[in-house]
Design a protein around this motif. Structure first.
Motif, PDB file in Angstrom:
ATOM      1  N   VAL A  13     -17.444  31.082   8.978  1.00  0.00           N
ATOM      2  CA  VAL A  13     -18.874  31.324   9.194  1.00  0.00           C
ATOM      3  C   VAL A  13     -19.547  31.643   7.858  1.00  0.00           C
ATOM      4  O   VAL A  13     -18.891  32.161   6.955  1.00  0.00           O
ATOM      5  N   PRO A  14     -20.811  31.329   7.703  1.00  0.00           N
ATOM      6  CA  PRO A  14     -21.720  30.726   8.679  1.00  0.00           C
ATOM      7  C   PRO A  14     -21.720  29.202   8.653  1.00  0.00           C
ATOM      8  O   PRO A  14     -22.432  28.581   9.440  1.00  0.00           O
ATOM      9  N   TRP A  40     -19.871  27.021  13.167  1.00  0.00           N
ATOM     10  CA  TRP A  40     -20.321  27.926  14.223  1.00  0.00           C
ATOM     11  C   TRP A  40     -20.166  27.239  15.577  1.00  0.00           C
ATOM     12  O   TRP A  40     -20.496  26.062  15.708  1.00  0.00           O
ATOM     13  N   ILE A  59     -18.752  40.829   7.677  1.00  0.00           N
ATOM     14  CA  ILE A  59     -19.915  40.264   6.987  1.00  0.00           C
ATOM     15  C   ILE A  59     -20.032  40.694   5.532  1.00  0.00           C
ATOM     16  O   ILE A  59     -20.730  40.052   4.760  1.00  0.00           O
ATOM     17  N   LEU A  75     -25.874  33.655   8.645  1.00  0.00           N
ATOM     18  CA  LEU A  75     -25.107  34.130   9.796  1.00  0.00           C
ATOM     19  C   LEU A  75     -26.038  34.700  10.865  1.00  0.00           C
ATOM     20  O   LEU A  75     -25.889  34.405  12.054  1.00  0.00           O
TER      21      LEU A  75
END
Length: 194
Positions: free
Chosen positions: A102-103, A106, A120, A131
């Protein structure tokens, strides 16, 4: 400490897992067990129809989260980690696994829970924003996003606080924060789609 300017590549995680199959001691750490209990306790609903866990690693939290989900898609950038997660959860037929970074990648599905635990801060600011945009397209009305991130010093592109605050700010037109808390080691934030 100089942080990387760009999101960490998949190869970073493959190298970690090639050196140690459990690089963060998810299976044995008392800290992780306590954090997992807090993570599950923070979920506003007892049960979720469709959930996405981003960064499932070797599946320790996945196995616990599955008890609260009818359908769970668990994704990770590392093939080595996913292999271990699949073996760990092989008896839980309502869990699906996919290798996904990600991102950039997806799933094309909608979820009423998206879990972003310890993931993250590996992304740079632009990728955190991307994201959040991905999450917006996949989060069902009244769905939840749960963020759990280490707040100590890191050698990742962002700190846990920076990554979480940026993500929450990017989600402000779609979701509001309904829970928040922190210990001396991690923060936990729960958002609910409007």
């Amino acid at each position: 400490m100089t942080r990387p300017a760009a999101s960490l590549p998949s190869a970073y995680f493959e190298t970690l897992y090639s050196r140690n199959p459990d690089p963060w001691n998810f299976e044995t750490s008392a800290y992780e067990r306590t954090k997992y209990r807090a993570t599950l306790a923070a979920l506003p609903h007892t049960r979720y129809a469709a959930a996405l866990e981003v960064g499932c690693s070797i599946g320790v939290l996945t196995e616990l989260l599955a008890q609260r989900c009818d359908d769970l898609l668990a994704v990770d950038a590392s093939e080595r980690a996913l292999d271990r997660a699949i073996r760990r959860c092989r008896s839980l037929t309502h869990i699906r696994f996919a290798q996904c970074r990600v991102p950039d990648e997806w799933p094309q599905e909608a979820f009423d829970l998206i879990l972003l635990s310890e993931v993250i801060y590996y992304l740079d600011r632009a990728d955190v924003c991307r994201l959040a945009a991905r999450v917006k397209t996949s989060l069902r009305q009244d769905g939840h996003v749960l963020l759990v991130h280490w707040i100590g010093d890191t050698d990742y592109p962002l700190s846990g606080d920076e990554a979480s605050e940026l993500f929450i700010a990017e989600m402000k037109d779609t979701a509001r924060q309904v829970k928040g808390g922190r210990t001396d080691r991690y923060r936990l934030d729960c958002l609910e789609a409007d």
